[in-house]
Design a protein around this motif. Structure first.
Motif, PDB file in Angstrom:
ATOM      1  N   ALA A   1      15.497  11.321   5.461  1.00  0.00           N
ATOM      2  CA  ALA A   1      14.646  10.133   5.546  1.00  0.00           C
ATOM      3  C   ALA A   1      14.066   9.852   4.163  1.00  0.00           C
ATOM      4  N   PRO A   2      13.718   8.607   3.864  1.00  0.00           N
ATOM      5  CA  PRO A   2      13.149   8.302   2.552  1.00  0.00           C
ATOM      6  C   PRO A   2      11.849   9.060   2.304  1.00  0.00           C
ATOM      7  N   SER A   3      11.713   9.625   1.107  1.00  0.00           N
ATOM      8  CA  SER A   3      10.451  10.247   0.718  1.00  0.00           C
ATOM      9  C   SER A   3       9.365   9.174   0.682  1.00  0.00           C
ATOM     10  N   CYS A   4       8.112   9.600   0.861  1.00  0.00           N
ATOM     11  CA  CYS A   4       7.035   8.608   0.963  1.00  0.00           C
ATOM     12  C   CYS A   4       6.890   7.778  -0.304  1.00  0.00           C
ATOM     13  N   PHE A   5       7.269   8.333  -1.434  1.00  0.00           N
ATOM     14  CA  PHE A   5       7.027   7.685  -2.720  1.00  0.00           C
ATOM     15  C   PHE A   5       8.206   6.878  -3.236  1.00  0.00           C
ATOM     16  N   THR A   6       9.386   7.056  -2.666  1.00  0.00           N
ATOM     17  CA  THR A   6      10.579   6.455  -3.267  1.00  0.00           C
ATOM     18  C   THR A   6      10.569   4.935  -3.162  1.00  0.00           C
ATOM     19  N   ASN A   7      11.060   4.270  -4.186  1.00  0.00           N
ATOM     20  CA  ASN A   7      11.374   2.860  -4.042  1.00  0.00           C
ATOM     21  C   ASN A   7      12.602   2.719  -3.151  1.00  0.00           C
ATOM     22  N   TYR A   8      12.745   1.579  -2.527  1.00  0.00           N
ATOM     23  CA  TYR A   8      13.814   1.384  -1.557  1.00  0.00           C
ATOM     24  C   TYR A   8      14.236  -0.076  -1.543  1.00  0.00           C
TER      25      TYR A   8
ATOM     26  N   PRO B   1       0.830  -1.214   0.000  1.00  0.00           N
ATOM     27  CA  PRO B   1       0.000   0.000   0.000  1.00  0.00           C
ATOM     28  C   PRO B   1       0.858   1.255   0.000  1.00  0.00           C
ATOM     29  N   CYS B   2       0.352   2.288  -0.641  1.00  0.00           N
ATOM     30  CA  CYS B   2       1.021   3.590  -0.578  1.00  0.00           C
ATOM     31  C   CYS B   2       0.931   4.131   0.843  1.00  0.00           C
ATOM     32  N   LEU B   3       1.942   4.866   1.257  1.00  0.00           N
ATOM     33  CA  LEU B   3       1.887   5.490   2.570  1.00  0.00           C
ATOM     34  C   LEU B   3       0.769   6.529   2.608  1.00  0.00           C
TER      35      LEU B   3
ATOM     36  N   CYS C   1       0.431  10.037   0.498  1.00  0.00           N
ATOM     37  CA  CYS C   1       1.487  10.088  -0.527  1.00  0.00           C
ATOM     38  C   CYS C   1       0.828  10.117  -1.905  1.00  0.00           C
ATOM     39  N   ASN C   2       0.441  11.308  -2.364  1.00  0.00           N
ATOM     40  CA  ASN C   2      -0.326  11.391  -3.608  1.00  0.00           C
ATOM     41  C   ASN C   2       0.501  11.097  -4.839  1.00  0.00           C
ATOM     42  N   VAL C   3       1.846  11.085  -4.715  1.00  0.00           N
ATOM     43  CA  VAL C   3       2.674  10.707  -5.864  1.00  0.00           C
ATOM     44  C   VAL C   3       2.409   9.250  -6.215  1.00  0.00           C
ATOM     45  N   CYS C   4       2.244   8.449  -5.180  1.00  0.00           N
ATOM     46  CA  CYS C   4       1.999   7.028  -5.394  1.00  0.00           C
ATOM     47  C   CYS C   4       0.569   6.771  -5.879  1.00  0.00           C
ATOM     48  N   THR C   5      -0.407   7.454  -5.258  1.00  0.00           N
ATOM     49  CA  THR C   5      -1.800   7.192  -5.584  1.00  0.00           C
ATOM     50  C   THR C   5      -2.316   8.019  -6.751  1.00  0.00           C
ATOM     51  N   GLY C   6      -1.621   9.115  -7.066  1.00  0.00           N
ATOM     52  CA  GLY C   6      -2.040   9.952  -8.173  1.00  0.00           C
ATOM     53  C   GLY C   6      -2.967  11.070  -7.735  1.00  0.00           C
ATOM     54  N   THR C   7      -3.058  12.095  -8.566  1.00  0.00           N
ATOM     55  CA  THR C   7      -3.942  13.236  -8.328  1.00  0.00           C
ATOM     56  C   THR C   7      -4.727  13.490  -9.600  1.00  0.00           C
ATOM     57  N   ALA C   8      -5.486  14.571  -9.583  1.00  0.00           N
ATOM     58  CA  ALA C   8      -6.275  14.912 -10.774  1.00  0.00           C
ATOM     59  C   ALA C   8      -5.381  15.218 -11.969  1.00  0.00           C
ATOM     60  N   THR C   9      -4.162  15.694 -11.708  1.00  0.00           N
ATOM     61  CA  THR C   9      -3.265  16.087 -12.802  1.00  0.00           C
ATOM     62  C   THR C   9      -2.049  15.174 -12.950  1.00  0.00           C
ATOM     63  N   THR C  10      -1.797  14.317 -11.973  1.00  0.00           N
ATOM     64  CA  THR C  10      -0.619  13.446 -12.015  1.00  0.00           C
ATOM     65  C   THR C  10      -1.062  11.993 -11.949  1.00  0.00           C
ATOM     66  N   PRO C  11      -0.702  11.163 -12.925  1.00  0.00           N
ATOM     67  CA  PRO C  11      -1.115   9.752 -12.879  1.00  0.00           C
ATOM     68  C   PRO C  11      -0.461   9.018 -11.714  1.00  0.00           C
ATOM     69  N   ALA C  12      -1.130   7.985 -11.246  1.00  0.00           N
ATOM     70  CA  ALA C  12      -0.572   7.159 -10.172  1.00  0.00           C
ATOM     71  C   ALA C  12       0.718   6.500 -10.637  1.00  0.00           C
ATOM     72  N   GLN C  13       1.674   6.394  -9.733  1.00  0.00           N
ATOM     73  CA  GLN C  13       2.966   5.784 -10.063  1.00  0.00           C
ATOM     74  C   GLN C  13       3.253   4.556  -9.206  1.00  0.00           C
TER      75      GLN C  13
END
Length: 592
Positions: A405-412, A321-323, A326-338
């Protein structure tokens, strides 16, 4: 110094080695199940790699057996395939593709468009230098898929292709995306300030690098591989190469990456970490595959030069699950989910192209991606485990500029080597900081746009690549041999600022004070017994306990890197420094 602004394949591949290959063909190839995607995942091509030694070539709109070398014959005998077996399998391949709805043999093309002779020379030089078996890149082919195709429509065909005895691996490829992030809240400080240039622990201390000969990246060439750029931005140097069609949707992204790397030192705009380096651009947008783009970039560079890979792809569904928030992971109205986006070396053709580059002395720095995923997850079948396979690329995660600290969206995971700033990076493109019409007035002109909010593993990766160029420039200026990709990733970790305590491992942030000293001077330590006589300049890059006296002789220097303790137990032993000797302790290093 370079004698030309563009290095040709002939110049790079001049050293042709003998055809006898004692290395063998032992390579790590993932199982086909590793590439299973979600049924609704978009895919734009099917990649097909024939078995090593098969010498299968595309002739017009059909595959046929080519002339096999002694090495090819040996490979076929090892797996028990005869010419008759391969002819029968090729007929089965024709039937499979002929009966498919989404592809035809007319849609097939080589993944790598270079001549077979050039690909073979590149393989041979890489094997000779690295001692590792490399893939025969002539055996990779691609079937273009119609727009709108999803994985479920081709899964059965891919499985059938993998069942053929002549096929090493086949998989469907999802489209690539820029690993960018719009990390709210927006940075409130809109000054032209590049904090990542500052001394550690906040930045990488790029300004220190600029005081060292070559530390601006002089003598190094950097090739950025992605989809778009604004090549005539007012704050970019002239590019030594601009190859492939540009995606206008990615113009800001490429400009932002280049600004971090080589923004011109001209009294306005931004100044790149490695502003003394040459820079070029290779696009993977359009018909070119990512793997082909990496190979094209390889042919544009020399030993010790750098390829930056700014791309991610949606990989297998990992169920992580996305943290929260963390909208980078889940996506927003203007940014696709990653979510589920991972480094492109996961796919075998890309891995083989990257390994061919690093085996030929090229440093590759690649984004870890913004999928919020653990790359050690079993869903990846160990393909990010260095004990299984190692492309030698430097993989970069995204960290917080303050805490690291790791950003919420980064792979690790263990495969992620180093981190860069994952938000708040001031560079070219996007606008908002300045856009040529006076801030804050909207998009403005691409050629005069600047941002203070470039983010994601996209912003992190050029920070690490710029540090690598600064170190390499310093090594070359000192008359040293260029560092390899593996050597560079170890040097950049020397004296680096550690990440904050977190189970998600993304590695430390480079510190050029420590990295340049580590690159220019040999590692040293006390002898097994007796006093330690330091007779030359050397570096202590790890904590050491010295149960003896230390004598730094005339003309010698003992350098203690950041966060390193040299424990001599001075109450019991002596540290003697001769008149012309010196001991230099970096900030946060210590002697006790």
């Amino acid at each position: 110094m370079r004698t030309s602004s563009l290095i040709t394949a002939a110049a790079l591949l001049a050293a042709h080695v003998a055809s006898a290959q004692p290395i063998g063909d032992l390579r790590s190839v993932p199982p086909s199940d590793a590439y299973i995607l979600a049924d609704d995942a978009p895919v734009d091509a099917i990649i097909l790699k024939f078995r090593e030694g098969s010498a299968i070539r595309l002739e017009g709109a059909r595959f046929a057996l080519g002339e096999r070398s002694t090495r090819d014959e040996q490979a076929m005998r090892r797996i028990g395939l005869t010419a008759g077996d391969m002819e029968a399998a090729l007929r089965d391949l024709d039937r499979l593709v002929g009966g498919a709805q989404n592809v035809t043999l007319e849609d097939a093309s080589p993944v790598f468009s270079n001549t077979p002779d050039d690909l073979q020379r590149l393989r041979e030089t890489g094997e000779r230098r690295s001692g590792k078996a490399l893939a025969d890149l002539t055996l990779y082919h691609s079937f273009a898929l119609p727009g709108g195709t999803v994985y479920a429509e081709v899964a059965e065909l891919v499985a059938a292709l993998n069942a053929l005895p002549i096929v090493e691996i086949s998989y469907a490829v999802p489209p690539g995306t820029d690993p960018q992030a719009d990390a709210p809240p927006a940075t409130p400080d809109f000054e032209f300030q590049q904090g990542y240039l500052d001394p550690a622990p906040g930045g990488i201390d790029a300004r220190y690098g600029w005081t060292v000969p070559g530390g601006t990246g002089a003598g190094v060439r950097i090739i950025d591989v992605e989809q778009g750029i604004t090549p005539d931005h007012e704050d970019l140097p002239p590019l030594v190469a601009e190859i492939g069609p540009l995606n206008p949707q990615s113009s800001n992204h490429g400009s932002a990456v280049m600004g971090v790397l080589v923004g011109a030192e001209n009294g306005y705009g931004v100044t790149g970490i490695a502003h003394g380096a040459e820079a070029g651009f290779v696009s993977h947008f359009g018909p070119a595959t990512m793997a082909q783009a990496v190979l094209v970039a390889t042919l544009l560079v020399e030993d010790g030069d750098i390829i930056v890979i700014e791309i991610q792809r949606r990989g297998p569904v990992n169920g992580q699950p996305c943290l929260p928030g963390c909208n980078v992971c889940t996506g927003t109205a203007t940014t696709p989910a990653q979510d589920d986006s991972i480094p492109i070396e996961f796919w075998q053709a890309n891995f083989d192209a990257i390994q061919t580059a690093t085996a030929n002395g090229v440093i590759v720095v690649a984004a870890a991606g913004n999928g919020g995923s653990d790359l050690d997850d079993p869903v990846y079948y160990g393909q990010f485990d260095r004990t299984v396979r190692d492309s030698a690329a430097i993989i970069v995660g995204a960290g917080d500029p303050v805490s690291h600290a790791p950003s919420c969206f980064t792979n690790y995971g263990d495969r992620v080597d180093l981190q860069g700033w994952g938000r708040g990076v001031t560079t070219l493109g996007y606008g908002g900081l300045f856009d040529g019409l006076g801030p804050p007035s909207g998009p403005g002109l691409l050629q005069q746009s600047y941002t203070a909010n470039f983010s994601g593993t996209s912003s992190a990766t050029p920070i690490v690549a710029g540090a690598a160029a600064a170190v390499q420039g310093a090594v070359l200026a000192a008359g040293g041999d260029p560092l390899t990709s593996i050597e560079m990733r170890e040097v950049l970790r020397a004296g680096a600022t550690p990440q904050a305590a977190d189970a998600r491992d993304i590695g430390p942030l480079p510190n050029l004070r420590g990295a340049i000293d580590r690159a220019l001077h040999p590692e040293c330590g006390p002898p097994a017994s007796g006093d330690w006589i330091v007779s030359d300049t050397c570096v202590v890059s790890r904590n050491l306990a010295v149960p003896a006296n230390v004598d730094v002789e005339d003309g010698a220097s003992l350098i203690v890197l950041p966060r390193v303790t040299l424990d001599i137990v001075l109450r019991q032993h002596s540290l003697e420094v001769r008149p012309e000797g010196q001991v230099f302790v970096h900030p946060s290093g210590r002697i006790r």
